[in-house]
Design an enzyme around this catalytic site. Structure first.
Site, mmCIF file in Angstrom:
data_model
loop_
_atom_site.group_PDB
_atom_site.id
_atom_site.type_symbol
_atom_site.label_atom_id
_atom_site.label_comp_id
_atom_site.label_asym_id
_atom_site.label_seq_id
_atom_site.Cartn_x
_atom_site.Cartn_y
_atom_site.Cartn_z
ATOM 1 N N HIS A 100 -11.443 -7.811 12.763
ATOM 2 C CA HIS A 100 -10.271 -7.671 13.813
ATOM 3 C C HIS A 100 -9.147 -7.493 12.163
ATOM 4 C CE1 HIS A 100 -10.677 -11.760 13.883
ATOM 5 N NE2 HIS A 100 -9.797 -11.969 13.678
ATOM 6 N N GLN A 101 -7.819 -6.873 12.168
ATOM 7 C CA GLN A 101 -7.234 -6.666 11.382
ATOM 8 C C GLN A 101 -7.366 -5.885 10.649
ATOM 9 O OE1 GLN A 101 -3.984 -7.212 12.835
ATOM 10 N NE2 GLN A 101 -4.340 -7.492 14.398
#
Ligand SMILES: CC(C)(COP(=O)(O)OP(=O)(O)OC[C@H]1O[C@@H](n2cnc3c(N)ncnc32)[C@H](O)[C@@H]1OP(=O)(O)O)[C@@H](O)C(=O)NCCC(=O)NCCS
Length: 183
Positions: A100-101
């Site tokens: 993620h991110q």
């Protein structure tokens, strides 16, 4: 479209993913990849608005934004996924894992057609990492959590920190992973 191999890849790389049914119903990273594949198909058929709408729907449903023109190989796995952005001219090989991110983006200074990174086979990009510009991450290289990578990473190396420093090991080497054949 490799749906079966996607599920096998998730089982191999995510210790929390054990049941096929649970993966099918709840793996938003996998859903993001499937929606990307549909949008990429539309893009190749020159249905660009439909491709962008499909991609936007994918972002709404999964929190992952993948430009429909990006080129992505087999067994691509996004774990968790929220906030991950993959830019238009990104090229990703086979068996790549990202969290993620993660941003695979441009620096804002590029003038050529290719503005985004290329990830060779087997690369792992940890949570929060930003890989910016037309750079190459070599086969089986690893990018650490929150690293900001602005230059090429050799195969089998690890890149950590901001800006990223390269940690070599005995397997590290420059190598052409021939990703451009995927374009
Ligand atoms: C990149 C990573 C895979 C490296 O693992 P590793 O090869 O075992 O590396 P080490 O732990 O031996 O660390 C090697 C060096 O890099 C540094 N380092 C490791 N990860 C770092 C990071 N994310 N940022 C900055 N420095 C880091 C260590 O402090 C060590 O520095 P030193 O040589 O000066 O002591 C790992 O640190 C990482 O970032 N994992 C995150 C995975 C992830 O996203 N998990 C989310 C799951 S939800």
């Amino acid at each position: 479209m490799g749906l079966r191999s996607d599920i096998i890849a998730i089982k191999g790389k995510d210790p929390a993913a054990t049941s096929t049914l649970s993966i099918l119903l709840t793996s938003s990273g996998m859903h993001a990849v499937w929606i990307y594949r549909l949008s990429h198909l539309y893009w190749k058929m020159h249905l660009k608005l439909l491709a962008r709408i499909t991609s936007n729907l994918g972002r709404f449903l999964t929190g992952v934004e993948i430009h429909p023109a990006a080129v992505i190989g087999k067994n691509f796995l996004i774990d968790h996924g929220t906030g991950t952005v993959i830019g238009e001219t990104t090229i990703i090989g086979n068996n790549v894992l990202i969290y993620h991110q993660v941003t695979l983006g441009g620096t804002g200074n590029e003038s050529g057609i290719k503005r985004h990174p290329s990830l060779c086979d087997g690369v792992m990009v940890a949570a929060g990492a930003k890989i910016l510009g037309d750079i190459k991450i070599g086969a089986n290289a690893r990018v650490g959590a929150n690293a900001v990578v602005l230059s090429d990473v050799p195969s089998n190396a690890t890149a950590v920190g901001m800006p990223a420093r390269i940690i070599m090991n005995e397997n590290t080497k420059e190598e052409d992973c021939s990703l451009m054949s995927k374009v």
